[in-house]
Design a protein around this motif. Structure first.
Motif, mmCIF file in Angstrom:
data_model
loop_
_atom_site.group_PDB
_atom_site.id
_atom_site.type_symbol
_atom_site.label_atom_id
_atom_site.label_comp_id
_atom_site.label_asym_id
_atom_site.label_seq_id
_atom_site.Cartn_x
_atom_site.Cartn_y
_atom_site.Cartn_z
ATOM 1 N N VAL A 108 -5.345 9.703 6.461
ATOM 2 C CA VAL A 108 -6.208 8.950 5.549
ATOM 3 C C VAL A 108 -7.661 9.348 5.748
ATOM 4 N N GLN A 128 -7.620 5.954 -7.654
ATOM 5 C CA GLN A 128 -7.816 4.857 -6.712
ATOM 6 C C GLN A 128 -7.765 3.517 -7.430
ATOM 7 N N ASN A 143 1.110 4.174 -2.992
ATOM 8 C CA ASN A 143 0.895 5.598 -2.703
ATOM 9 C C ASN A 143 2.067 6.437 -3.186
ATOM 10 N N GLN A 144 3.279 5.977 -2.900
ATOM 11 C CA GLN A 144 4.468 6.732 -3.297
ATOM 12 C C GLN A 144 4.614 6.778 -4.817
ATOM 13 N N TYR A 188 0.834 -1.204 0.000
ATOM 14 C CA TYR A 188 0.000 0.000 0.000
ATOM 15 C C TYR A 188 0.871 1.257 0.000
ATOM 16 N N ASP A 189 1.900 1.262 0.847
ATOM 17 C CA ASP A 189 2.800 2.423 0.916
ATOM 18 C C ASP A 189 3.501 2.638 -0.425
ATOM 19 N N LYS A 203 -4.141 2.496 -8.012
ATOM 20 C CA LYS A 203 -3.487 1.920 -6.828
ATOM 21 C C LYS A 203 -4.051 0.541 -6.500
ATOM 22 N N GLN A 211 2.283 6.511 -7.109
ATOM 23 C CA GLN A 211 1.284 7.385 -7.718
ATOM 24 C C GLN A 211 1.619 8.851 -7.483
ATOM 25 N N LYS A 212 2.090 9.138 -6.280
ATOM 26 C CA LYS A 212 2.455 10.517 -5.957
ATOM 27 C C LYS A 212 3.580 11.021 -6.854
#
Length: 667
Positions: A555, A331, A314-315, A310-311, A334, A317-318
Motif C-alpha cells: 500500500v 479511489q 479492491n478485488q 476494503y479487501d 472504492k 475494482q481490480k
C-alpha cells in the motif's frame, strides 16, 4: 599634584591591558563554531520535518529555500552574479510562496525552520573558511592536523545536509515483528498521543501526533485500530491498515490515518479539531481507555468486518466490477462502496446504534447534494435514479464479497480445498509413504542420498487459527506453543533425494548457490495428476507464517507479500473460489521463484503450481517451510523446513534444514 586626567588615561590603559587578552582568549574556536552550526542545521531540519505543510505550499516553500540558498552562495561576489539574478529569483519565489500560503500562513513554521537552517549554514561557511585558514597555518608548524581535517570533513558534510529537502517520516505498511503497538506504548508511558480531525468521513480521516517520551528511538506499530470520539458527539472510524513509524528520541511524528466512518447519524471530527479521538486496538491484554465506549470484542468485530470490506472493494475494482459506477476516479469508486457497505451492515449498526442505511437513504443524500445546486428536471432525476440503482447494486456486491472474505481461513468457498476431509468428486491420495517411512533429518554433511533415519526435526509450532465464538464473531485462538529447539537443525547433505508413492523429490544446490526443489512424477503409483510447491516464510524467532510470494500488493511501499498461511495444516488451499481467476486470488499459495529464464519477471506475483522451484534468501531473520502439494486435493505430501537465516546472506548449504513430518490427516 598629579594631573587627574593623566590618572584616568593611565587607569583606562591598565584596564585595556587586562581586557584585550581576555577578548582574544574568548574568541570562539572555529571547530566548536562549526560543530554548533552543524547541530543547528540538523535541529532546524527536524523542526521543518515536524511542520511540513500541504503539498502545494511545501513545493513553493522548498523552491523559495533553494532560491534563497543560491542567492546566499552569490552574496559578496559580484563576479558570480553581476546582474543579481539570484536575488530576483529569490524575490519571485517568495511571492509565489506567499501566494500559496494565503492568509492562513499554514506554512509559516516550515518557512522559519528553513530560514534558521540557512542562517546556521552561513555561520558554518564562515567557520569552515576559518578552519581552512587554520589548517594552512598549522601545516607550517606540524604534520599532525587530523583534528582540523576531521572538523573540516564534518563541516562539509553538514553543508551538504543543508540541501536535503525535508520530507514526512516514512511509513511502512508491513509491521516489523516485535514492534510495539500504539496503545501498549501509551500505557507504558513511552509515547504521548494526540489526534487531529480532518473533517472527512472516509479516506484520510485523522492525524495521530505521536511524541517519543524516551531517550531511545522507537519503532511504533500504528494500527489496525478503531478511533473513537471521546465526547461521543462525533463519528468513530475504523482504520484497518497497519503502518509503522520510527520516531527519534524525544521526537514527534504525525501519522495520517486512513479509515471509514461507522456512525452515519453523527458529524465528522472537524478539520483541525484536536483531542477528540482515542485509540482502541481491540487488544484485551492492555487496560481500556476510560473514555472508550466500544468494548474490546466489538472493536475486534469492527476491524474484521471493515477490513473485509476494503479487501472486497479492491478485488472488485481490480476485476472491473466497479467500472460502470457514475464516478471515474478509482479511489472514489472504492470509497463509496466501502462507506455505504459499512453503513448498510446491520452488525455495525447494532454496535453504533444507528439504523442500517438503505437505498432510500442513499437517494436522499444524492438528491440533497444535487438540489442544493439547482432543481432537477424529470429527465435529470431519471438519470440520477439510474445512477443510484447502479451504486447500490455495487454496494450490495461489496457486502456479499466482504462476507465471503470474512470467513475464517480454515473454511472454504467455491473450489478451495482447505477442508480436513477429501472433496467430493476429487481423487483421494492416502500417503503410504508416511505409514511406511518415518520422517528423518538428513545426516550431517558427507555426501550422497539419505538412507539412514536420524533424529526427527521438531515440528513447527502452528500459527494461531481463528475460530468462531458463540456470538458468531471471529476471534483469534492461540494454540499451545511447543518448546522450540535450543539449537538449529543440522546442516543437511545435498543433493537430498526422497522417493514417495507419487514420484521422486530432489533438493540440491544450484549454480548460483540457491536451494532447488524438484519433483518428478511417477505415473504408475499416483492418483494425483498435478503437483506444486508451496513455500511458507516467517520471522526466525516466531511462527508467524505467510505464503512466500508477492500476491498481495503493497500500500505505502513497493514491497509485496503473500497471504497468511499455516504450514501445520494437512491440506493447503490450492484452488480459487468459483468465478475467481488464480491471478486474482489473494490467497494464492503457490511459490513463483524459479531459475527458468522463460518465466516472466513478475512471475512471483502471479504464481502457478510448479514442480521445479528455487530460492536464495536475501533478508535477515527468516526461516522457511517448503511443501509439495497435490493440486486436486490440497494434501501436503512432503515438507522441508530450512533456516533460520540470521543475516540473510548465508548460503543455504551452510544453514540447517531437514524433512519434517507432513501434517497428519484427520480421521
Amino acid at each position: 599634584m598629579k594631573n587627574p586626567r593623566c590618572i584616568k588615561i593611565a587607569a583606562l590603559l591598565l584596564a585595556l591591558s587586562f581586557i584585550e587578552p581576555r577578548l582574544v582568549f574568548a574568541a570562539e574556536d572555529p571547530s566548536e563554531a562549526a560543530e554548533k552550526a552543524a547541530k543547528d542545521i540538523d535541529k532546524a531540519y527536524e523542526e521543518a520535518q515536524k511542520n511540513i505543510p500541504d503539498k502545494d505550499i511545501k513545493e513553493k516553500e522548498d523552491a523559495l529555500d533553494k532560491a534563497a540558498r543560491d542567492n546566499d552562495n552569490t552574496q559578496g561576489d559580484p563576479a558570480k552574479d553581476p546582474k543579481k539574478e539570484a536575488q530576483k529569483k529569490e524575490d519571485e519565489a517568495r511571492k509565489e510562496a506567499d501566494k500559496a500560503e494565503g492568509e492562513d500562513k499554514t506554512g509559516e513554521k516550515y518557512r522559519k525552520a528553513l530560514e534558521k537552517r540557512r542562517e546556521a549554514c552561513k555561520r558554518l561557511k564562515k567557520a569552515l573558511d576559518d578552519l581552512r585558514q587554520q589548517l594552512q597555518k598549522r601545516r607550517k608548524l606540524t604534520s599532525d592536523n587530523s583534528d582540523i581535517e576531521q572538523a573540516i570533513k564534518n563541516a562539509e558534510a553538514a553543508r551538504k545536509r543543508q540541501e536535503k529537502i525535508p520530507e514526512a517520516l516514512t511509513l511502512s505498511m508491513a509491521v516489523p515483528q516485535g514492534a510495539p503497538f500504539v496503545a501498549t506504548l501509551v500505557a507504558s508511558g513511552k509515547i504521548k498521543l494526540d489526534s487531529v480531525g480532518t473533517g472527512e468521513t472516509i479516506g484520510h480521516v485523522a492525524d495521530l501526533k505521536i511524541q517519543n517520551q524516551t531517550d531511545q528511538p522507537i519503532n511504533c506499530a500504528v494500527g489496525p485500530m478503531v478511533l473513537e470520539s471521546k465526547s461521543g458527539k462525533n463519528q468513530d472510524y475504523v482504520c484497518p491498515k497497519p503502518q509503522t513509524v520510527k520516531i527519534g528520541p524525544h521526537g514527534t511524528a504525525t501519522v495520517p490515518m486512513d479509515g471509514v466512518c461507522i456512525n452515519r447519524n453523527k458529524p465528522p471530527v472537524a478539520k483541525g479539531a484536536p483531542g477528540d479521538l482515542l485509540v482502541n486496538e481491540g487488544n484485551p491484554t492492555i487496560p481500556q481507555n476510560p473514555n472508550s465506549h466500544i468494548p474490546v470484542n466489538q472493536a475486534g468485530d469492527l476491524l474484521r468486518i471493515c477490513t473485509a470490506k476494503y479487501d472486497a472493494a479492491n478485488q472488485l475494482q481490480k476485476s472491473g466490477a466497479l467500472k460502470n459506477l457514475p464516478y471515474r476516479d478509482p479511489q472514489k469508486q472504492k470509497d463509496i462502496v466501502v462507506q455505504w457497505s459499512t453503513w448498510c451492515d446491520p452488525r455495525i449498526s447494532q454496535i453504533t446504534g444507528a439504523p442500517p442505511a438503505t437505498k432510500e437513504d442513499l437517494k436522499k443524500v444524492v438528491y440533497k447534494q444535487l438540489e442544493s445546486q439547482k432543481p432537477m428536471s424529470p429527465e435529470t432525476k431519471k438519470k440520477v435514479d439510474q445512477g443510484i440503482d447502479t451504486i447500490f447494486e455495487k454496494v450490495e456486491l461489496t457486502t456479499a464479497k466482504a462476507k465471503d472474505l470474512e470467513k475464517p481461513e480454515e473454511e472454504t468457498s467455491g473450489g478451495s480445498t482447505t477442508e480436513e476431509g477429501p472433496s467430493l468428486g476429487q481423487p483421494v491420495y492416502v500417503s503410504q509413504t508416511r505409514a511406511k517411512q518415518p520422517t528423518a533429518t538428513p545426516k550431517s554433511k558427507g555426501g550422497g542420498k539419505t538412507t539412514s533415519k536420524p533424529t526427527p526435526t521438531p515440528k513447527p509450532t502452528p500459527s494461531p487459527t481463528p475460530t468462531p465464538s458463540g456470538s458468531g464473531q471471529t476471534q483469534e485462538k492461540e494454540n499451545p506453543t511447543e518448546e522450540k529447539p535450543k539449537t538449529p537443525p543440522p546442516v543437511p547433505s545435498y543433493p537430498y533425494t526422497k522417493e514417495i508413492d507419487c514420484g521422486t523429490i530432489t533438493i540440491s544446490i544450484g549454480d548460483s548457490g540457491e536451494l532447488v526443489f524438484d519433483f518428478k512424477r511417477n505415473d504408475k503409483k499416483c492418483p494425483c495428476k498435478e503437483f506444486g510447491w508451496i513455500q511458507h516464510i516467517s520471522p526466525a524467532d516466531q511462527d508467524n507464517w505467510r505464503y512466500d510470494n508477492g500476491v498481495l500488493p503493497g500500500v505505502s511501499t513497493p514491497k509485496k507479500q503473500g497471504a497468511k498461511s499455516d504450514p501445520s495444516k494437512p491440506k493447503q488451499p490450492t484452488t480459487p473460489p468459483k468465478g475467481t481467476k488464480l491471478e486474482d486470488w489473494d490467497k494464492n499459495p503457490w511459490y513463483g521463484g524459479t531459475t527458468d529464464k522463460s518465466k516472466p519477471k513478475d512471475f512471483g506475483e502471479h504464481p502457478t503450481p510448479q514442480t521445479h522451484i528455487s530460492d536464495k534468501p536475501d533478508a535477515p531473520n527468516v526461516k522457511f517451510i517448503t511443501q509439495l502439494v497435490c493440486v486436486e486435493t490440497g494434501e501436503v505430501l512432503f515438507s522441508w523446513e530450512w533456516g533460520p537465516f540470521e543475516k540473510g546472506t548465508e548460503s543455504p548449504d551452510k544453514v540447517g534444514g531437514g524433512e519434517t513430518e507432513p501434517p497428519p490427516q484427520k480421521k
